[in-house]
Design a protein around this motif. Structure first.
Motif, PDB file in Angstrom:
ATOM      1  N   GLY A  64       0.825  -1.197   0.000  1.00  0.00           N
ATOM      2  CA  GLY A  64       0.000   0.000   0.000  1.00  0.00           C
ATOM      3  C   GLY A  64       0.860   1.247   0.000  1.00  0.00           C
ATOM      4  N   VAL A  67       1.536   7.662   2.489  1.00  0.00           N
ATOM      5  CA  VAL A  67       1.069   9.035   2.292  1.00  0.00           C
ATOM      6  C   VAL A  67       1.920   9.958   3.162  1.00  0.00           C
ATOM      7  CG1 VAL A  67      -0.905  10.592   2.427  1.00  0.00           C
ATOM      8  CG2 VAL A  67      -1.262   8.172   1.830  1.00  0.00           C
ATOM      9  N   ALA A 117       2.099  10.515  -2.288  1.00  0.00           N
ATOM     10  CA  ALA A 117       2.245   9.140  -1.834  1.00  0.00           C
ATOM     11  C   ALA A 117       3.390   8.467  -2.575  1.00  0.00           C
ATOM     12  CB  ALA A 117       0.954   8.367  -2.054  1.00  0.00           C
ATOM     13  N   SER A 157      -0.691   5.185   6.392  1.00  0.00           N
ATOM     14  CA  SER A 157      -1.271   4.224   5.453  1.00  0.00           C
ATOM     15  C   SER A 157      -2.564   4.832   4.904  1.00  0.00           C
ATOM     16  CB  SER A 157      -1.581   2.910   6.171  1.00  0.00           C
ATOM     17  OG  SER A 157      -2.684   3.080   7.045  1.00  0.00           O
ATOM     18  N   ILE A 158      -3.179   4.142   3.962  1.00  0.00           N
ATOM     19  CA  ILE A 158      -4.448   4.645   3.423  1.00  0.00           C
ATOM     20  C   ILE A 158      -5.556   4.596   4.466  1.00  0.00           C
ATOM     21  CG2 ILE A 158      -3.925   4.188   1.011  1.00  0.00           C
ATOM     22  CD1 ILE A 158      -5.562   1.628   1.206  1.00  0.00           C
TER      23      ILE A 158
END
Length: 168
Positions: A64, A67, A117, A157-158
């Motif tokens: 992933g 960010v 990101a 993380s997202i």
């Protein structure tokens, strides 16, 4: 139909609802744990007939995107601030650290943008420096000059989980 079978149907439906909610919670927890970026510091040295090139980058070896919330350098334990607010932080830091000590050219430099990101498997070159007529002792001396510098990246993380990466 009797009341016992009505109550049995209600109990079965309530159990099914409870199990569905529990499965959703487990799936969500698993997704959060499995989608986790992991930043690492990479240094690549390339020797040619013309000299030595050293590239410093940060790569995402996790799963992933990472960010970016903040990124900065620390010099001798304090956050490094640019004297010129419009100047390039990496360029200024390299100039301050290396100055005239080495013949060098800063080929590529930059920092990941705020709120950008670094994707899974992606990387960001922080600095690529070429030392004409450089050799292994040049690289050792360079590392010695960089000991007081720490690169810090605060990222998430997202799912919003917060992490901090430091090169020290």
């Amino acid at each position: 139909m009797d009341h016992a079978s009505d109550w049995a149907a209600v109990i079965v439906a309530a159990c099914a609802l409870g199990i569905s909610i529990w499965q959703g919670f487990v799936a969500r927890t698993h997704a959060r744990r499995s989608v986790r970026p992991h930043l690492v510091w990479c240094e690549n040295k390339e020797k040619t007939e013309q000299g030595v090139g050293v590239t410093f980058s940060v790569s995402n070896y996790g799963i992933g995107p990472a960010v970016i919330r903040d990124r900065y350098f620390e010099l001798s334990g304090a956050r490094y601030a640019s004297a010129d607010t419009e100047g390039d932080l990496v360029e200024e830091l390299v100039r301050q650290l290396l100055g005239d000590k080495f013949a060098h050219r800063l080929l590529v430099h930059g920092l990941p943008g705020m709120k950008s990101a670094i994707p899974q498997g992606g990387s960001q070159v922080i600095a690529s420096i070429f030392f004409p007529e450089g050799n292994d002792s040049t690289v050792k001396t360079l590392r010695h000059h960089l000991e007081s510098v720490v690169f810090v990246v605060e990222y998430s993380s997202i799912y919003g989980e917060k992490f901090t990466f430091r090169t020290d």
